[in-house]
Design a protein around this motif. Sequence first.
Motif: not given
Length: 119
Positions: A76-82, A107-113, A49-50
């Motif tokens: 949430s901190r880990r999500t934001i940092e990643s 392509t490096a976004s956490p949205s991939v996968g 989502a982020l």
Amino acid sequence: MTDRGEADHLVVLDDPEVVHLTSFLLDTGGHIGYFVRPSRRGEGHAGRALGLALDHAADLGLRRVLLTCDRDNEASRRTIESAGGDLEDVRELTMRFGIDLVGRDRTASPSVGSAPSRP
């Protein structure tokens, strides 16, 4: 909505007037917020989502966004940092992170996968 009563929601405001932060959002809210219900946490939904929200913010022309989370919200901190978040400061119980969008590799976004399949 699925047969199990689950739903996904995405609220996007494309109005350019909305992208300017109020004093409340500057202190404790930020440009982007997300919530994952407890029964679906740990499946990658927040990161995806982020990532999508960051892509959309870049499409709106934002160069940098602010995200916040409570000091004790480790996930949430880990999500934001990643997603590339850099800690700017801590205001009382709120951690404030900036994410540069200019030149960001989508392509490096956490949205991939994809999320793990549910039985």
